[in-house]
Design an enzyme around this catalytic site. Sequence first.
Site, PDB file in Angstrom:
ATOM      1  N   HIS A 161      36.452  40.974  29.949  1.00 45.95           N
ATOM      2  CA  HIS A 161      37.617  41.353  30.771  1.00 45.95           C
ATOM      3  C   HIS A 161      38.771  41.916  29.934  1.00 45.95           C
ATOM      4  CE1 HIS A 161      40.972  41.133  33.539  1.00 45.95           C
ATOM      5  NE2 HIS A 161      41.507  40.138  32.858  1.00 45.95           N
ATOM      6  N   HIS A 171      45.980  39.330  26.453  1.00 42.03           N
ATOM      7  CA  HIS A 171      46.839  38.983  27.586  1.00 42.03           C
ATOM      8  C   HIS A 171      46.523  37.652  28.248  1.00 42.03           C
ATOM      9  CE1 HIS A 171      43.691  40.680  30.262  1.00 42.03           C
ATOM     10  NE2 HIS A 171      44.236  39.910  31.176  1.00 42.03           N
ATOM     11  N   GLU A 185      47.579  31.976  28.538  1.00 47.97           N
ATOM     12  CA  GLU A 185      47.392  31.372  29.853  1.00 47.97           C
ATOM     13  C   GLU A 185      46.104  30.540  29.931  1.00 47.97           C
ATOM     14  OE1 GLU A 185      49.210  31.211  32.430  1.00 47.97           O
ATOM     15  OE2 GLU A 185      47.909  30.834  34.152  1.00 47.97           O
ATOM     16  N   ASP A 186      45.029  31.048  29.336  1.00 44.18           N
ATOM     17  CA  ASP A 186      43.717  30.445  29.582  1.00 44.18           C
ATOM     18  C   ASP A 186      43.076  29.735  28.395  1.00 44.18           C
ATOM     19  OD1 ASP A 186      43.809  31.302  32.187  1.00 44.18           O
ATOM     20  OD2 ASP A 186      42.731  33.180  31.787  1.00 44.18           O
ATOM     21  N   ASP A 239      45.300  44.999  33.981  1.00 41.85           N
ATOM     22  CA  ASP A 239      44.647  43.714  34.256  1.00 41.85           C
ATOM     23  C   ASP A 239      44.245  43.659  35.730  1.00 41.85           C
ATOM     24  OD1 ASP A 239      43.927  40.954  34.075  1.00 41.85           O
ATOM     25  OD2 ASP A 239      45.963  40.369  34.699  1.00 41.85           O
ATOM     26  N   ASP A 254      42.108  67.070  59.178  1.00 41.42           N
ATOM     27  CA  ASP A 254      42.359  67.494  57.799  1.00 41.42           C
ATOM     28  C   ASP A 254      42.038  66.395  56.796  1.00 41.42           C
ATOM     29  OD1 ASP A 254      44.477  66.136  58.856  1.00 41.42           O
ATOM     30  OD2 ASP A 254      46.010  67.274  57.810  1.00 41.42           O
TER      31      ASP A 254
HETATM   32 MN    MN Z   1      43.468  39.001  33.000  1.00 42.92          MN
END
Ligand code: MN
Length: 754
Positions: free
Chosen positions: A71, A95, A99-100, A162, A282
């Site tokens: 990712h 990134h 956080e993870d 992201d 159109d």
């Molecule tokens: Mn991410």
Amino acid sequence: MPAESASLPGSVSEPSPPPPDPVEQLYRELEAKIREYRPKDDLAGLEKAFRFARQYHEGQTRDSGEPYMAHPVMVAHILGDMRMDLVAMQTGLLHDVVEDTSATVEQVRKEFGEEVARCVDGVTKLTKLDFFSAEDRQAESFRKMLLAMVEDIRVIMVKLADRMHNMRTLGYLDAERRERIARETIEIYAPIAHRLGMGKVRGELEDLSFQHLEPDAYREILGAIESRRHSNEEFLHEIRQTVEAELRREGIPARIDGRIKRPYSVFQKLRRQKITVDQVYDLMALRIITDSVKSCYAALGVIHNQWRPIPGRIKDFIAIPRPNLYQSLHTSVVGPHGQTFEVQIRTEEMHRIAEEGIAAHWKYKEGRKGPAADDQRMSWLRHLVEWQRDMQDPGEFMSMLKVDLYPEEVYSFTPRGKVIVLPRDATPIDFAFAIHSDVGNTCVGAKVNGRIVPLRSSLRNGDIVEIMTQSGHEPSKDWLAFVKTSKARNKIKHVINASERLKAIEIGQKYLDKEARRLGVQMSKVARSDLESVASEYGYSKMEDLYAALGYGKFSARQVLTKVAPEVVKEEPPEGKPAGAAAEPVPGNASSSSAAAVPGRPLDADAVIKVRGIDDLLVYRAKCCNPIRGEAIVGYVTRGKGVAVHSKLCPNVQSLMYDVERKIEVEWARAAADAFPVRIVIHTDDRPGMLMQLTSVLSGENTNIRSLEAKTEAEQDGGIVEMTVDVRDKKQLEKLVAAMRRISGVRDVERLYN
Ligand code: MN
């Protein structure tokens, strides 16, 4: 020995590199992609970020089952496609580590430096924001996002990348998360991409979200596009050949691109026009990309020469770029078999800006950290940040932001080209206050696209608005009925309240003095402290508040006097017939009539409210008799509406005098500045500069403009200006009218009598 040396490679037995895993492979492709557009960059820092992130994400997998690290590498790929710089791509790789994983921002700072750490921190904070909570928390989320974006625009670029990758792989998530992420994308991130001019990112985010949020509609539209693909493509081929031939004949170099519209933009069209997909003709659009602005207009001419344009559908975003700097010519024409189709015409540079927006800056502006400081898209962000600082109320902030992010907005311009973003149906008054409170407060008129318009008219996209101001002018209460922005509303209320209050204090003071004289209370002998304690008894901390309350007619002067001089003033109003006072012979001069109430006492000029003969705040001419200068007049303190000025001969005066203590002396003002409002209507040719000339005649005579409304008369190709101006006397009025009639283009000037 040759033999020995020959055996060396084998004996060292450097283990042959293991087959690159898919993530490693993806990373190598990223490096190759970057080398294409930044051949000289040292990618060691990038590789370090890759290794660092992979180490921390080790063992984690995505919902799709692939290693998590795929990712961040794909996010960096998307940033690479946007041709962003290395800091952005390092941030893309890193990134999610804070956080993870167990990695911290401090570690990132130590390993990769301040810039990368700040960006990673920014993206981490964005990830935690909740945009679908209660309004106050939602507002807080937006504030944080804006601050992060302003600090470093790359934060939002990484976040968009992201989100783009998450949207592309959304199918692996459960229905609930899918819906939440898709909704957030279409409501928050796609509009932000749009505002930053990133047309390509916005388009893909919208189509991906649409696919998940409205699967049935999406399938239906795709089906319709597919079923007509053959005939559409034939049609596109045909018109394309015609256009190519015509442009070549005119010597206009062009690249022509025929395309089927995006599903989400078709869907919006269906919703907007309340039609079904069978009624959309159109679905196709033609794009002409040429070399110069001149060629753009020439190409437009060629198209219109070939096919009939649909009126109202020609849009010139070259002359008036959208606030996100999008430029293009748009037109819709009726094609060879009666189908309508859209044509967009732009230069290569405009095309690049339309597709990439703010990201386009990184490509050619090497060595610069971001877009130019004066980039309008950055100033939009900075304005938002200023607003959020000013605004205490989260609800107000959210409505402001929605107005700014979502399509129901009007982009208007100052004559110098500065964009003013306003809600739909906003008026020139909103525009004036959006520029500056002083401009709003002193606004007397407005021109839109060079034509004078009424102040209550609605602005439209692309309008160029010029505000006419007159120093000393104050906002009108009437404006509150039609302004759309909270900013304008608050500022107008503020000014009106302040000046009403001043007036109320003045009236209250005079009213009290006058009643005191009438009832025989000597105010000079009343201790200030006694008055102050009466004020606090009514709940006011200051004397001015008490006067203001009297002026607003909240209670009578007699009630106050009963408290400060109980021995002189009794609770009950005197019996006597109040009407008798009014029935007395009326002297020619209103100011002397108070002598009747307190015989022998010289008239105190301060006890008289000067009436300028106008509908002033809190002092207004009673509609029943509408007294004019020179007439004997009398004031009456109404409940909450200020002082009504009646002619002494007005039949209503008699019944009003029932509340005799509410009567107050008034007289016509006598000062040289004294003036009367006169309504004038001026019929003019519709041409620029007219309003300016008219107002300069007035300012040359030192005449105050009370109000001014201007509108165009399309049938007569003319304009009507209606204004209320203060004139001293008939002579001055005649002089003004004569001066206006002398202006070239003025057809007629007339005076209106109510
Ligand atoms: Mn991410």
